[in-house]
Design a protein around this motif. Structure first.
Motif, PDB file in Angstrom:
ATOM      1  N   PRO A 269      21.182   1.287  16.759  1.00 41.92           N
ATOM      2  CA  PRO A 269      20.434   1.154  17.655  1.00 41.92           C
ATOM      3  C   PRO A 269      18.923   1.791  17.152  1.00 41.92           C
ATOM      4  O   PRO A 269      17.837   1.106  17.606  1.00 41.92           O
ATOM      5  CB  PRO A 269      20.886   1.749  18.946  1.00 41.92           C
ATOM      6  N   GLY A 270      18.884   3.070  17.102  1.00 41.59           N
ATOM      7  CA  GLY A 270      17.638   3.732  16.775  1.00 41.59           C
ATOM      8  C   GLY A 270      16.939   3.266  15.636  1.00 41.59           C
ATOM      9  O   GLY A 270      15.696   3.019  15.488  1.00 41.59           O
ATOM     10  N   VAL A 271      17.784   2.657  14.521  1.00 48.75           N
ATOM     11  CA  VAL A 271      17.062   2.130  13.384  1.00 48.75           C
ATOM     12  C   VAL A 271      16.520   0.788  13.769  1.00 48.75           C
ATOM     13  O   VAL A 271      15.433   0.446  13.244  1.00 48.75           O
ATOM     14  CB  VAL A 271      18.160   1.966  12.194  1.00 48.75           C
ATOM     15  N   VAL A 272      17.322   0.068  14.398  1.00 49.75           N
ATOM     16  CA  VAL A 272      16.668  -1.370  14.905  1.00 49.75           C
ATOM     17  C   VAL A 272      15.377  -0.804  15.816  1.00 49.75           C
ATOM     18  O   VAL A 272      14.250  -1.899  15.775  1.00 49.75           O
ATOM     19  CB  VAL A 272      17.560  -2.189  15.658  1.00 49.75           C
ATOM     20  N   ALA A 273      15.210  -0.149  16.754  1.00 46.54           N
ATOM     21  CA  ALA A 273      14.292   0.270  17.443  1.00 46.54           C
ATOM     22  C   ALA A 273      12.979   0.759  16.694  1.00 46.54           C
ATOM     23  O   ALA A 273      11.930   0.095  16.798  1.00 46.54           O
ATOM     24  CB  ALA A 273      14.481   1.138  18.558  1.00 46.54           C
ATOM     25  N   ILE A 274      13.000   1.399  15.661  1.00 46.06           N
ATOM     26  CA  ILE A 274      12.143   1.974  14.800  1.00 46.06           C
ATOM     27  C   ILE A 274      11.422   0.602  13.948  1.00 46.06           C
ATOM     28  O   ILE A 274      10.373   0.591  13.637  1.00 46.06           O
ATOM     29  CB  ILE A 274      12.507   2.960  13.991  1.00 46.06           C
ATOM     30  N   THR A 275      12.580   0.073  13.571  1.00 46.10           N
ATOM     31  CA  THR A 275      12.143  -1.213  12.963  1.00 46.10           C
ATOM     32  C   THR A 275      11.283  -2.285  13.738  1.00 46.10           C
ATOM     33  O   THR A 275      10.206  -2.699  13.146  1.00 46.10           O
ATOM     34  CB  THR A 275      13.147  -1.948  12.268  1.00 46.10           C
ATOM     35  N   ARG A 276      11.468  -2.266  14.934  1.00 46.34           N
ATOM     36  CA  ARG A 276      10.714  -3.096  15.931  1.00 46.34           C
ATOM     37  C   ARG A 276       9.247  -2.517  15.830  1.00 46.34           C
ATOM     38  O   ARG A 276       8.208  -3.342  15.883  1.00 46.34           O
ATOM     39  CB  ARG A 276      11.408  -3.316  17.288  1.00 46.34           C
TER      40      ARG A 276
ATOM     41  N   GLN B  94       0.870  -1.189  -0.027  1.00 46.78           N
ATOM     42  CA  GLN B  94      -0.026  -0.037  -0.118  1.00 46.78           C
ATOM     43  C   GLN B  94       0.701   1.090  -0.047  1.00 46.78           C
ATOM     44  O   GLN B  94       0.691   2.234  -0.818  1.00 46.78           O
ATOM     45  CB  GLN B  94      -0.936   0.056   1.081  1.00 46.78           C
ATOM     46  N   ARG B  95       1.809   1.196   1.024  1.00 47.05           N
ATOM     47  CA  ARG B  95       2.524   2.382   1.069  1.00 47.05           C
ATOM     48  C   ARG B  95       3.860   1.836   1.456  1.00 47.05           C
ATOM     49  O   ARG B  95       4.151   0.801   2.134  1.00 47.05           O
ATOM     50  CB  ARG B  95       2.164   3.504   2.321  1.00 47.05           C
ATOM     51  N   VAL B  96       4.941   2.671   0.946  1.00 49.12           N
ATOM     52  CA  VAL B  96       6.458   2.448   1.441  1.00 49.12           C
ATOM     53  C   VAL B  96       6.829   3.578   2.424  1.00 49.12           C
ATOM     54  O   VAL B  96       6.640   4.850   2.230  1.00 49.12           O
ATOM     55  CB  VAL B  96       7.195   2.707  -0.045  1.00 49.12           C
ATOM     56  N   PHE B  97       7.613   2.901   3.423  1.00 50.17           N
ATOM     57  CA  PHE B  97       8.517   4.058   4.502  1.00 50.17           C
ATOM     58  C   PHE B  97       9.762   3.675   4.181  1.00 50.17           C
ATOM     59  O   PHE B  97       9.968   2.601   4.089  1.00 50.17           O
ATOM     60  CB  PHE B  97       7.807   3.529   5.714  1.00 50.17           C
ATOM     61  N   VAL B  98      10.742   4.309   4.405  1.00 51.06           N
ATOM     62  CA  VAL B  98      12.063   4.095   4.190  1.00 51.06           C
ATOM     63  C   VAL B  98      12.709   4.530   5.801  1.00 51.06           C
ATOM     64  O   VAL B  98      12.400   5.745   6.258  1.00 51.06           O
ATOM     65  CB  VAL B  98      12.679   4.926   3.126  1.00 51.06           C
ATOM     66  N   LEU B  99      13.897   4.107   5.949  1.00 49.36           N
ATOM     67  CA  LEU B  99      14.580   4.361   7.124  1.00 49.36           C
ATOM     68  C   LEU B  99      16.242   4.065   7.132  1.00 49.36           C
ATOM     69  O   LEU B  99      16.434   3.038   6.561  1.00 49.36           O
ATOM     70  CB  LEU B  99      13.988   3.347   8.265  1.00 49.36           C
ATOM     71  N   GLY B 100      16.751   4.894   7.340  1.00 53.72           N
ATOM     72  CA  GLY B 100      18.344   4.866   7.649  1.00 53.72           C
ATOM     73  C   GLY B 100      18.842   5.953   8.528  1.00 53.72           C
ATOM     74  O   GLY B 100      18.087   6.592   8.802  1.00 53.72           O
ATOM     75  N   ALA B 101      20.230   5.660   8.683  1.00 54.88           N
ATOM     76  CA  ALA B 101      20.900   6.743   9.527  1.00 54.88           C
ATOM     77  C   ALA B 101      21.993   7.333   8.843  1.00 54.88           C
ATOM     78  O   ALA B 101      22.415   6.476   7.923  1.00 54.88           O
ATOM     79  CB  ALA B 101      21.343   6.068  10.844  1.00 54.88           C
ATOM     80  N   GLY B 102      22.445   8.597   9.058  1.00 56.33           N
ATOM     81  CA  GLY B 102      24.057   8.873   8.277  1.00 56.33           C
ATOM     82  C   GLY B 102      23.712   8.856   6.855  1.00 56.33           C
ATOM     83  O   GLY B 102      23.042   9.257   6.223  1.00 56.33           O
ATOM     84  N   ARG B 103      24.782   8.348   6.288  1.00 53.64           N
ATOM     85  CA  ARG B 103      24.702   8.500   4.477  1.00 53.64           C
ATOM     86  C   ARG B 103      23.880   7.319   4.198  1.00 53.64           C
ATOM     87  O   ARG B 103      23.472   7.506   3.082  1.00 53.64           O
ATOM     88  CB  ARG B 103      26.212   8.185   4.169  1.00 53.64           C
ATOM     89  N   SER B 104      23.511   6.165   4.876  1.00 54.30           N
ATOM     90  CA  SER B 104      22.819   5.260   4.405  1.00 54.30           C
ATOM     91  C   SER B 104      21.288   6.146   4.318  1.00 54.30           C
ATOM     92  O   SER B 104      20.488   5.518   3.409  1.00 54.30           O
ATOM     93  CB  SER B 104      22.579   4.000   5.412  1.00 54.30           C
ATOM     94  N   LYS B 105      21.087   6.863   5.151  1.00 56.57           N
ATOM     95  CA  LYS B 105      19.709   7.557   4.958  1.00 56.57           C
ATOM     96  C   LYS B 105      19.708   8.339   3.723  1.00 56.57           C
ATOM     97  O   LYS B 105      18.556   8.420   3.448  1.00 56.57           O
ATOM     98  CB  LYS B 105      19.486   8.423   6.489  1.00 56.57           C
ATOM     99  N   LEU B 106      20.590   9.198   3.588  1.00 54.47           N
ATOM    100  CA  LEU B 106      20.377   9.711   2.289  1.00 54.47           C
ATOM    101  C   LEU B 106      20.364   8.956   1.195  1.00 54.47           C
ATOM    102  O   LEU B 106      19.453   9.365   0.188  1.00 54.47           O
ATOM    103  CB  LEU B 106      22.095  10.769   2.152  1.00 54.47           C
TER     104      LEU B 106
END
Length: 187
Positions: free
Chosen positions: A96-103, A41-53
């Motif tokens: 850590p923050g990315v793992v927590a949001i994924t959960r 239905q919808r896509v959400f994206v997540l990353g940190a630092g340059r991976s986020k870019l």
């Protein structure tokens, strides 16, 4: 003119390393991510630092394709729900923050796709599907990359996502004109 200088040498190293990383992506993993992205239905994206870019750039192109895409950490992002897909980009798969949001996304019933250099990471263990972009050797030692740690993964991720967009453009039937019409006009 410019062919044998230090910049030309660095350019050759960088482009060769990106090519080497992308040629090791499993076709089946890329196809699975394309299918999950175009069928949700919808896509959400997540990353940190340059991976986020890298993954934020992908969300932009998904919007241009006519898909509904959100950056998970933006203040205007709606609640994720069943039927949605969270695409997480993390070389280590342990941020850590990315793992927590994924959960949180999993608890909300969303599917999770992880693009990572580390297939045995905490993020990969939670994922419905994993795409491996190799920066590390099979023994998890740093690869032969001459660039600073993480750089090759981040570069390869950006180009990998652009490759997916090219395939999805055909899959969803979006023309260049369609995509341009959805490009921001607030520039």
């Amino acid at each position: 003119m410019g062919g044998d200088g230090v910049f030309a040498s660095a350019r050759r190293v960088v482009t060769r390393e990106i090519e080497a990383s992308l040629t090791r992506v499993e076709e089946e993993e890329a196809r699975a991510l394309i299918a999950a992205t175009t069928e949700c239905q919808r896509v959400f994206v997540l990353g940190a630092g340059r991976s986020k870019l890298a993954v934020d750039g992908f969300a932009m192109r998904l919007t241009h394709l006519g898909l509904t895409a959100h950056v998970a950490t933006n203040v205007t992002t709606p609640a994720i729900a069943p039927g949605d897909l969270l695409i997480v980009c993390s070389g280590s798969g342990e941020t850590p923050g990315v793992v927590a949001i994924t959960r949180q996304a999993i608890r909300a019933g969303a599917r999770v796709a992880v693009v990572t250099a580390t297939p045995d990471s905490a993020l990969a263990a939670q994922a419905d599907l994993v795409v491996r972009l190799r920066e590390y050797g099979e023994d998890h030692q740093l690869s032969a990359s001459t660039q600073f740690v993480g750089t090759l993964f981040e570069q390869a991720a950006f180009v990998f996502f652009d490759c997916l967009v090219m395939v999805m453009q055909r899959t969803v039937g979006a023309t260049a004109e369609d995509m341009f019409a959805r490009h921001t006009n607030l520039e």
